[in-house]
Scaffold this active site. Structure first.
Site, PDB file in Angstrom:
ATOM      1  CB  SER A  18      35.885 -75.453 -19.621  1.00 40.32           C
ATOM      2  OG  SER A  18      36.827 -74.706 -20.495  1.00 40.32           O
TER       3      SER A  18
ATOM      4  CG  HIS B 175      32.474 -75.980 -22.346  1.00 42.70           C
ATOM      5  ND1 HIS B 175      31.092 -75.464 -22.490  1.00 42.70           N
ATOM      6  CD2 HIS B 175      33.135 -74.798 -22.235  1.00 42.70           C
ATOM      7  CE1 HIS B 175      31.063 -74.138 -22.802  1.00 42.70           C
ATOM      8  NE2 HIS B 175      32.262 -73.968 -22.429  1.00 42.70           N
TER       9      HIS B 175
ATOM     10  CG  ASP C  37      35.560 -72.646 -23.222  1.00 45.89           C
ATOM     11  OD1 ASP C  37      34.627 -71.936 -23.231  1.00 45.89           O
ATOM     12  OD2 ASP C  37      35.954 -73.048 -22.217  1.00 45.89           O
TER      13      ASP C  37
ATOM     14  CG  MET D 192      38.569 -67.858 -26.343  1.00 46.83           C
ATOM     15  SD  MET D 192      39.387 -67.459 -24.812  1.00 46.83           S
ATOM     16  CE  MET D 192      38.564 -68.567 -23.609  1.00 46.83           C
TER      17      MET D 192
ATOM     18  CG  HIS E 119      31.289 -71.065 -24.929  1.00 46.63           C
ATOM     19  ND1 HIS E 119      31.720 -70.792 -23.842  1.00 46.63           N
ATOM     20  CD2 HIS E 119      30.908 -70.077 -25.625  1.00 46.63           C
ATOM     21  CE1 HIS E 119      31.556 -69.139 -23.486  1.00 46.63           C
ATOM     22  NE2 HIS E 119      30.738 -68.867 -24.681  1.00 46.63           N
TER      23      HIS E 119
ATOM     24  CG  MET F 274      33.453 -67.328 -26.067  1.00 43.41           C
ATOM     25  SD  MET F 274      34.592 -67.480 -24.336  1.00 43.41           S
ATOM     26  CE  MET F 274      35.119 -69.268 -24.949  1.00 43.41           C
TER      27      MET F 274
ATOM     28  CG  MET G  77      29.258 -66.112 -21.037  1.00 44.07           C
ATOM     29  SD  MET G  77      30.012 -67.607 -20.826  1.00 44.07           S
ATOM     30  CE  MET G  77      31.446 -67.160 -20.145  1.00 44.07           C
TER      31      MET G  77
ATOM     32  CG  PHE H 171      41.240 -64.538 -19.507  1.00 46.55           C
ATOM     33  CD1 PHE H 171      42.440 -64.763 -20.083  1.00 46.55           C
ATOM     34  CD2 PHE H 171      40.655 -63.269 -19.849  1.00 46.55           C
ATOM     35  CE1 PHE H 171      42.916 -63.713 -20.897  1.00 46.55           C
ATOM     36  CE2 PHE H 171      41.107 -62.434 -20.806  1.00 46.55           C
ATOM     37  CZ  PHE H 171      42.147 -62.639 -21.251  1.00 46.55           C
ATOM     38  N   GLY H 172      39.726 -68.600 -17.918  1.00 44.81           N
ATOM     39  CA  GLY H 172      39.433 -69.522 -16.767  1.00 44.81           C
ATOM     40  C   GLY H 172      39.855 -68.919 -15.633  1.00 44.81           C
ATOM     41  N   GLY H 173      39.246 -69.473 -14.642  1.00 46.29           N
ATOM     42  CA  GLY H 173      39.912 -69.009 -13.104  1.00 46.29           C
ATOM     43  C   GLY H 173      39.244 -67.945 -12.812  1.00 46.29           C
TER      44      GLY H 173
ATOM     45  CG  ASP I 287      31.500 -71.107 -19.474  1.00 50.19           C
ATOM     46  OD1 ASP I 287      32.514 -71.645 -18.804  1.00 50.19           O
ATOM     47  OD2 ASP I 287      31.504 -71.183 -20.734  1.00 50.19           O
ATOM     48  N   GLY I 288      31.300 -70.205 -15.789  1.00 53.66           N
ATOM     49  CA  GLY I 288      32.629 -69.326 -15.483  1.00 53.66           C
ATOM     50  C   GLY I 288      32.440 -69.261 -13.771  1.00 53.66           C
ATOM     51  N   GLY I 289      33.456 -69.716 -13.319  1.00 51.43           N
ATOM     52  CA  GLY I 289      33.635 -69.561 -11.686  1.00 51.43           C
ATOM     53  C   GLY I 289      32.789 -70.349 -11.199  1.00 51.43           C
TER      54      GLY I 289
ATOM     55  N   GLY J  59      35.984 -75.133 -15.463  1.00 54.63           N
ATOM     56  CA  GLY J  59      37.401 -75.472 -16.062  1.00 54.63           C
ATOM     57  C   GLY J  59      38.445 -75.689 -14.797  1.00 54.63           C
ATOM     58  CB  SER J  60      40.254 -73.105 -12.693  1.00 55.92           C
ATOM     59  OG  SER J  60      38.863 -72.512 -12.305  1.00 55.92           O
TER      60      SER J  60
HETATM   61  C1  DX5 Z   1      35.794 -68.561 -20.129  1.00 58.75           C
HETATM   62  C2  DX5 Z   1      35.216 -69.851 -20.734  1.00 58.75           C
HETATM   63  C3  DX5 Z   1      35.099 -70.829 -19.767  1.00 58.75           C
HETATM   64  C4  DX5 Z   1      36.157 -71.030 -19.028  1.00 58.75           C
HETATM   65  C5  DX5 Z   1      35.485 -71.471 -17.356  1.00 58.75           C
HETATM   66  O1  DX5 Z   1      35.596 -67.610 -21.290  1.00 58.75           O
HETATM   67  O2  DX5 Z   1      34.215 -69.800 -21.723  1.00 58.75           O
HETATM   68  O3  DX5 Z   1      34.411 -71.871 -20.326  1.00 58.75           O
HETATM   69  O4  DX5 Z   1      36.894 -72.330 -19.250  1.00 58.75           O
HETATM   70  O5  DX5 Z   1      36.650 -71.610 -16.525  1.00 58.75           O
HETATM   71  P1  DX5 Z   1      36.697 -71.503 -15.181  1.00 58.75           P
HETATM   72  O6  DX5 Z   1      35.633 -72.731 -14.760  1.00 58.75           O
HETATM   73  O7  DX5 Z   1      37.842 -71.742 -14.638  1.00 58.75           O
HETATM   74  O8  DX5 Z   1      35.921 -70.260 -14.538  1.00 58.75           O
HETATM   75 ZN    ZN Z   2      33.099 -71.742 -22.057  1.00 61.17          ZN
END
Ligand code: DX5
Ligand code: ZN
Length: 214
Positions: free
Chosen positions: A6, A31, A33, A35, A64, A66, A135, A141-143, A173-175, A195-196
């Protein structure tokens, strides 16, 4: 395992080296994102930025959205050259129609579900989609830390695929990191967004490789 890093966790002040890292890496997709500050409590980037990224990126794009009313943007996502357009189930009153229109535009259709949206809401669409994005954090948010309950949802989705014969890819997707990625792989995930874990790593290409090997 398919991997879709991401861009949300990339360095937006100096993004080209991050895109070049993705191009060199073993990642299957990039990917993106999007928003809108309405569907989720954050705003990321839009089409002018994604067009510039698409010009530099050699990997297929996994977009993606959102955002509310994602169907308004089908032709713009197609014009980016995206391979996958992910819309949220919660954002589409007429999901079946949106999926058909994404297909008519020549893209793969992905349907995304938030952490509190049950897998069984997909029973009547699973055979029409190319991908389901689960999800494993609340989007925006990432991280954020991985929501463990997502493992159960991925296993349920794998079972729904088995029952219906659906070929939809299970993306999460996420964490996601190496540890949660391994658990997700065991539960039936086929594609991981990170992402992170990727962009925060001292060796991002190795982080991608570690997920590819799961
Ligand atoms: C969150 C996004 C993710 C995000 C994931 O709303 O859809 O794609 O970048 O970030 P990590 O991998 O850090 O959880
Ligand atoms: Zn995403």
């Amino acid at each position: 395992m398919k991997v879709s890093p991401s861009l949300l966790s990339a360095d937006f002040g100096n993004i080209l080296p991050d895109i070049e890292m993705i191009n060199r890496s073993e990642s299957d997709y990039l990917h993106l994102d999007v928003m809108d500050g309405v569907f989720v409590p954050n705003i990321s980037f839009g089409f002018p930025v994604m067009k510039a990224v698409a010009r530099r990126c050699t990997k297929p794009l996994d977009v993606h959205l959102m955002i509310v009313e994602p169907d308004k943007w089908i032709s713009q996502v197609r014009d980016l050259g995206a391979e996958i357009m992910n819309v949220h189930q919660e954002a589409c009153t007429h999901l079946h129609s949106v999926v058909q229109r994404i297909h008519q535009a020549g893209m793969k259709a992905g349907v995304t579900i938030n952490p509190a949206t049950p897998v069984n809401t997909l029973v009547d669409i699973i055979e029409d989609v190319d991908l389901v994005l689960v999800m494993s954090v609340n989007p925006g948010f990432g991280g954020q830390p991985f929501i463990t309950h997502s493992l159960k949802k991925v296993a349920e989705l794998a079972e729904l695929k088995r029952i219906t014969g659906s070929k939809a890819i299970i993306e999460v997707d996420g964490g996601v990191n190496k540890a949660t990625g391994r658990q997700l792989a065991e539960a039936g995930a086929e594609m991981l967004v990170a992402g992170s874990y990727v962009f925060g790593a001292s060796d991002p290409e190795e982080a991608i490789r570690s997920l590819k090997r799961l």
